[in-house]
Design an enzyme around this catalytic site. Structure first.
Site, PDB file in Angstrom:
ATOM      1  N   GLY A 184     -11.890  -4.012  27.149  1.00 40.69           N
ATOM      2  CA  GLY A 184     -12.221  -2.994  28.133  1.00 40.69           C
ATOM      3  C   GLY A 184     -13.492  -2.280  27.722  1.00 40.69           C
ATOM      4  O   GLY A 184     -14.466  -2.902  27.315  1.00 40.69           O
ATOM      5  N   CYS A 185     -13.479  -0.966  27.800  1.00 43.71           N
ATOM      6  CA  CYS A 185     -14.659  -0.161  27.487  1.00 43.71           C
ATOM      7  C   CYS A 185     -14.990  -0.217  25.999  1.00 43.71           C
ATOM      8  O   CYS A 185     -14.207   0.223  25.165  1.00 43.71           O
ATOM      9  CB  CYS A 185     -14.426   1.279  27.905  1.00 43.71           C
ATOM     10  SG  CYS A 185     -15.802   2.358  27.480  1.00 43.71           S
ATOM     11  N   PHE A 186     -16.155  -0.753  25.660  1.00 45.60           N
ATOM     12  CA  PHE A 186     -16.470  -0.896  24.231  1.00 45.60           C
ATOM     13  C   PHE A 186     -16.670   0.438  23.533  1.00 45.60           C
ATOM     14  O   PHE A 186     -16.542   0.535  22.327  1.00 45.60           O
ATOM     15  CB  PHE A 186     -17.593  -1.880  23.962  1.00 45.60           C
ATOM     16  CG  PHE A 186     -18.943  -1.671  24.617  1.00 45.60           C
ATOM     17  CD1 PHE A 186     -19.383  -0.473  25.131  1.00 45.60           C
ATOM     18  CD2 PHE A 186     -19.808  -2.755  24.683  1.00 45.60           C
ATOM     19  CE1 PHE A 186     -20.641  -0.331  25.699  1.00 45.60           C
ATOM     20  CE2 PHE A 186     -21.076  -2.636  25.245  1.00 45.60           C
ATOM     21  CZ  PHE A 186     -21.490  -1.412  25.757  1.00 45.60           C
TER      22      PHE A 186
END
Length: 194
Positions: free
Chosen positions: A32-34
């Site tokens: 997902g969001c790094f």
């Protein structure tokens, strides 16, 4: 796009040209969001460095905008550098599973798209073996199928500087978040916690 005339099979999917610090190893994860996962891994004892970037795609040196277009095949990843004397690969996987809900491969919280897929990208045969064992153990604890891909790590392209250590520098709302080892404070991506 920052495409070049270089054959992407040789460049964009090749091995990394860089090496970890002496005595360290690389690990690479997508979930997902790094920004969130970089902070998660920064808090793990024995992690010596984290970087966010792009891997597994078909073009050389992609930009954030290229990757977000969904056309390059890249995954937004966190590359972790760790000291295996004080941090096992298994402990990195434990950190991933603690924060990651892997029932769908292309959607995590509000992050949707192939660039946000669930992935464990190994550098060594031992990492591959440990990753498969860890996934199998995690699968026994879940009812739904885990959709996390486990593949050989391909070339890592470091994301633009504005993305590095984004949440520890305050993120979108200027809320600095602790990278202290062992910290279990909530992680704030926006006005809500993750």
């Amino acid at each position: 796009m920052n495409q070049t005339s270089i054959d992407p099979s040789l460049t964009s999917q090749g091995n990394n040209d860089d090496t970890p610090l002496p005595g360290n190893e690389f690990a690479q994860f997508s979930a997902g969001c790094f920004w969130v996962y970089e902070l998660v891994f920064q808090r793990v004892q024995g992690v010596t460095q984290t970087e966010v970037g792009y891997s597994q795609g078909i073009i050389h040196d992609p930009s954030y905008e290229d990757v977000c277009s969904g056309t390059t095949g890249h995954s937004a990843v966190v590359r972790v550098q760790y000291d295996p004397k004080s941090c096992t690969y298994e402990s990195l996987l434990d950190a991933l599973w603690t924060w990651h809900n892997p029932p769908t491969i292309y959607c995590h919280n509000k992050n949707v798209g192939t660039q946000h897929r669930s992935g464990i990208y190994y550098y060594t045969p031992d990492q591959e073996k440990v990753a498969h064992e860890s996934l199998a153990r995690k699968q026994q604890q879940r009812k739904g199928k885990i959709m996390t891909e486990i593949l050989r790590a391909k070339r890592f392209y470091r994301a633009e500087d504005r993305h590095q250590q984004y949440l520890s520098k305050g993120g979108e709302f200027g809320r600095d978040q602790s990278t202290d080892k062992g910290c279990d404070h909530p992680i704030y991506l926006s006005s809500s916690t993750v």
